[in-house]
Design a protein around this motif. Structure first.
Motif, short mmCIF file in Angstrom:
data_model
loop_
_atom_site.label_atom_id
_atom_site.label_comp_id
_atom_site.label_asym_id
_atom_site.label_seq_id
_atom_site.Cartn_x
_atom_site.Cartn_y
_atom_site.Cartn_z
N LEU A 1 11.14 7.53 6.23
CA LEU A 1 11.02 6.23 6.88
C LEU A 1 9.74 5.53 6.46
CD1 LEU A 1 12.09 4.24 9.03
CD2 LEU A 1 10.76 5.53 10.70
N TRP A 2 8.62 6.26 6.50
CA TRP A 2 7.35 5.66 6.13
C TRP A 2 7.35 5.29 4.64
CZ3 TRP A 2 4.19 3.46 9.19
CH2 TRP A 2 4.00 3.91 10.50
N ASN A 3 7.89 6.14 3.81
CA ASN A 3 7.89 5.87 2.37
C ASN A 3 8.69 4.61 2.05
OD1 ASN A 3 7.46 6.46 -0.45
ND2 ASN A 3 9.58 7.17 -0.52
N ALA A 4 9.90 4.51 2.63
CA ALA A 4 10.72 3.33 2.37
C ALA A 4 10.07 2.07 2.95
CB ALA A 4 12.12 3.53 2.96
N GLY A 5 9.53 2.19 4.15
CA GLY A 5 8.88 1.02 4.74
C GLY A 5 7.64 0.59 3.99
N PHE A 6 6.85 1.54 3.54
CA PHE A 6 5.63 1.20 2.79
C PHE A 6 5.99 0.54 1.46
CE2 PHE A 6 2.42 2.26 -0.38
CZ PHE A 6 1.28 1.70 0.21
N ARG A 7 6.98 1.08 0.77
CA ARG A 7 7.35 0.49 -0.53
C ARG A 7 7.92 -0.92 -0.35
NH1 ARG A 7 11.02 2.15 -3.67
NH2 ARG A 7 12.22 3.49 -2.27
N LEU A 8 8.73 -1.11 0.69
CA LEU A 8 9.26 -2.45 0.94
C LEU A 8 8.13 -3.42 1.26
CD1 LEU A 8 11.66 -4.32 1.24
CD2 LEU A 8 11.86 -3.58 3.64
N ALA A 9 7.16 -2.99 2.07
CA ALA A 9 6.02 -3.86 2.37
C ALA A 9 5.22 -4.17 1.11
CB ALA A 9 5.13 -3.19 3.42
N PHE A 10 5.07 -3.18 0.24
CA PHE A 10 4.33 -3.39 -1.01
C PHE A 10 5.04 -4.41 -1.89
CE2 PHE A 10 3.97 -2.32 -5.52
CZ PHE A 10 2.61 -2.53 -5.72
N TRP A 11 6.33 -4.24 -2.07
CA TRP A 11 7.06 -5.18 -2.93
C TRP A 11 7.12 -6.57 -2.32
CZ3 TRP A 11 6.92 -3.56 -7.46
CH2 TRP A 11 7.23 -2.25 -7.83
N PHE A 12 7.24 -6.65 -0.99
CA PHE A 12 7.19 -7.97 -0.34
C PHE A 12 5.84 -8.63 -0.55
CE2 PHE A 12 5.65 -10.25 3.40
CZ PHE A 12 6.48 -11.37 3.36
N ALA A 13 4.76 -7.84 -0.44
CA ALA A 13 3.42 -8.41 -0.66
C ALA A 13 3.27 -8.90 -2.09
CB ALA A 13 2.36 -7.36 -0.33
N LEU A 14 3.76 -8.14 -3.05
CA LEU A 14 3.68 -8.56 -4.45
C LEU A 14 4.46 -9.86 -4.67
CD1 LEU A 14 3.80 -6.36 -7.58
CD2 LEU A 14 5.39 -8.26 -7.44
N ALA A 15 5.68 -9.90 -4.14
CA ALA A 15 6.49 -11.11 -4.30
C ALA A 15 5.86 -12.29 -3.55
CB ALA A 15 7.91 -10.85 -3.79
N GLY A 16 5.35 -12.03 -2.35
CA GLY A 16 4.73 -13.11 -1.57
C GLY A 16 3.50 -13.68 -2.25
N GLY A 17 2.72 -12.82 -2.94
CA GLY A 17 1.55 -13.31 -3.64
C GLY A 17 1.88 -14.23 -4.79
N LEU A 18 3.11 -14.18 -5.29
CA LEU A 18 3.54 -15.09 -6.36
C LEU A 18 4.36 -16.26 -5.81
CD1 LEU A 18 4.59 -12.45 -9.05
CD2 LEU A 18 2.56 -13.90 -9.09
N VAL A 19 5.15 -16.01 -4.77
CA VAL A 19 5.99 -17.08 -4.22
C VAL A 19 5.13 -18.13 -3.53
CG1 VAL A 19 7.74 -17.58 -2.47
CG2 VAL A 19 8.04 -15.64 -4.00
N TYR A 20 4.07 -17.72 -2.84
CA TYR A 20 3.25 -18.69 -2.11
C TYR A 20 2.68 -19.78 -3.02
CZ TYR A 20 -0.61 -20.67 0.53
OH TYR A 20 -1.49 -21.56 1.12
N PRO A 21 2.00 -19.46 -4.13
CA PRO A 21 1.52 -20.54 -4.99
C PRO A 21 2.64 -21.30 -5.69
CG PRO A 21 1.10 -18.43 -6.03
CD PRO A 21 1.56 -18.14 -4.63
N ALA A 22 3.78 -20.65 -5.91
CA ALA A 22 4.86 -21.30 -6.66
C ALA A 22 5.58 -22.36 -5.84
CB ALA A 22 5.85 -20.25 -7.17
#
Length: 550
Positions: A238-259
């Motif tokens: 549970l923690w592994n899947a949740g952490f990876r999803l949060a990581f990928w969301f953060a990566l995508a959010g860091g690019l989507v916000y300026p775009a």
């Protein structure tokens, strides 16, 4: 006996006067200065949903472990570009040519780096950095035109801003989410029965039960068995899947916000501060001295350059070529920086004059010959030792420096160095893509193996070059065809040990260990697939229990 007081007695005789010179100063309500409000993006759910969707896609494409990269990287870059373009079109906005160019370069880098070639370590890291830089600047300028006119300092500021937004971008998407619209309906339909509120409550209850139930199940085996028939309380998963999803969301959010959401491409100035104070003498003396220094250096190098392969007496190739090449590249880079800084510090009426332009030309002309000397040293090193990843990267940097200095010379003559940064960036990406298209791993292996097998000798090498097959294995999957085709020439039939590092069976075992198992389709790579097919044709690997006893 009480005497009656006259009318008005006591008025003004006690208390504080309200008028006249003895009256106290009057006080007014203080006025507080408030800072002007900073414009903020409008609340919107679309950017958050795009980032969440891209994060989920990244979680699926990266697989269970999240560390296998191949075809999934260009697929994700294409999804990111398409999602941002869809969001812009939905709002009636047009993407800029600069943003499209940089996102296109990012897609090409992702394809060549991850889906086509298996790059060696240094070149692979450089390609990954260029991919991230293209995404950062492409997202920042996707809605804001004019990158071609930004100064070098402005582009550096935009890059730093993109790095910061990589951190706070996901939080900005969450903060600008229209939370007021998430209230459950009450007026009509199922809302009057409280279904909306029950749904929200259930969504909030689920993570509470999962987290605390997992902790309690981990603490007591009996409680875990009681819940085992209802749900698999694997907290680690549970923690592994949740952490990876949060990581990928953060990566995508860091690019989507300026775009799609940020109000400007950079938090810093488009151009550097106006510090133009120098006159012709102050700016010209350092430039003239540097030009004279270059001329003296070239005259000292002329005998060795004309001899073709000559070296200064008592100097080895390691000092003259390897260290000398790196130092000359540093000279070129610092000269470029010095010309840009001097132009920024020089007054406008001076830098538009003919004398100042001739001084720039006096520096660039001998500097071009210095680069030619560096290219000659690179040639000599290749004749003596063949190719390596470092030498190939050095050649690419040399070509980029030559292009940048030529472009800068053109702009300085026209007094337009503010247009230098964006074309220089495109030149660097173009040189890197061209270098990658040469298939560095295969090229290095092919050149060095051919030199070793053919026993090449020349004026710089009196004995044939020896080659370490383990070094070839570190070049990645692109070197496997060359290794397999020349396996008999590169290895010996002996047990692997300190005296037999090129054991044939040891090399075969290494190839089987690395390429026997085909990659997941999501992490497919053309070079790895080709290496897998070639490895299957080799003799079988030694069983694990017999490897150290044979």
């Amino acid at each position: 006996m009480t005497l009656p007081l006259p009318s008005g007695y006591g008025v003004g005789m006690t208390g504080t006067p309200t008028a006249g010179p003895d009256a106290p100063p009057s006080f007014k309500e203080p006025t507080y200065l408030t800072a002007p409000s900073i414009p903020r993006p409008a609340r919107a759910a679309t950017p958050f949903l795009i980032a969440l969707g891209l994060g989920t896609a990244a979680q699926f494409l990266s697989g269970a472990q999240g560390d296998n990269f191949g075809l999934n990287v260009p697929v994700w870059v294409a999804l990111f570009s398409a999602a941002c373009l869809w969001a812009l079109r939905r709002r009636g906005e047009q993407p800029t040519p600069e943003g499209l160019t940089l996102l296109g370069a990012a897609l090409l880098l992702a394809v060549t780096r991850y889906a086509v070639f298996d790059m060696p370590g240094g070149l692979g890291a450089l390609n990954s950095f260029a991919l991230l830089l293209s995404l950062l600047l492409g997202a920042a300028f996707l809605r804001f035109p004019g990158l071609g006119g930004w100064s070098l300092w402005g582009v550096i500021g935009a890059t730093l801003t993109g790095s910061l937004r990589f951190i706070y971008g996901p939080f900005a998407l969450l903060e600008r989410l229209p939370w007021a619209r998430l209230r459950p309906a009450r007026e009509r339909g199922l809302g009057r029965w409280g279904v909306g509120r029950w749904g929200v409550g259930a969504l909030l209850t689920l993570p509470v039960l999962l987290v605390f139930g997992g902790l309690l199940a981990s603490a007591d085996a009996g409680f875990a068995g009681l819940l085992g028939g209802v749900l698999d309380w694997r907290l680690d998963r549970l923690w592994n899947a949740g952490f990876r999803l949060a990581f990928w969301f953060a990566l995508a959010g860091g690019l989507v916000y300026p775009a799609v959401m940020a109000l400007r491409p950079s938090l810093m100035f488009r151009a550097g501060p106006n510090t133009a104070r120098l006159g012709l003498v102050e700016a010209g003396l350092p430039l003239a001295s540097l030009a004279a220094l270059f001329v003296v250096f070239l005259l000292a190098q002329l005998p060795y350059y004309l001899s073709g392969t000559g070296l200064p007496e008592g100097v080895t190739f390691a000092v003259y070529i390897r260290e000398g090449f790196g130092q000359l590249m540093m000279v070129a880079f610092l000269s470029l920086t010095l010309l840009l800084v001097t132009h920024a510090l020089t007054r406008k009426e001076v830098r538009t004059g003919v004398a100042y332009r001739l001084l720039n030309l006096a520096v660039l002309a001998p500097l071009a010959l210095v680069l030619l000397s560096a290219a000659n040293r690179w040639r000599l090193y290749g004749l003596a030792y063949g190719l390596s990843e470092t030498r190939l990267m050095g050649a690419a940097f040399l070509v980029w420096m030559a292009l940048c200095l030529g472009w800068l010379g053109h702009l300085l003559w026209r007094s337009q160095p503010q247009r230098f940064a964006y074309p220089a960036l495109l030149m660097g990406l173009g040189v890197l893509l061209t270098t990658t298209a040469l298939n560095p791993g295969a090229l290095i292996a092919r050149v060095n193996v051919n030199r070793a097998v053919a026993g090449v000798t020349n004026q710089l090498r009196s004995t044939p070059q020896s080659i370490n097959v383990l070094t070839l294995l570190r070049l990645g999957a692109d070197a496997v065809p060359t290794i397999v085709n020349n396996l008999d020439a590169l290895t010996r039939a002996c047990k692997w040990s300190g005296s037999c590092l090129n054991s044939r069976q040891y090399v075969i075992n290494r190839l089987h260990d690395r390429y026997d198992t085909p990659r997941d389709l999501r992490a497919w790579n053309a070079s790895s697939a080709r290496a897998h097919q070639l490895t299957l044709k080799l003799p079988p690997a030694t069983p694990d229990g017999e490897r150290w006893s044979q």
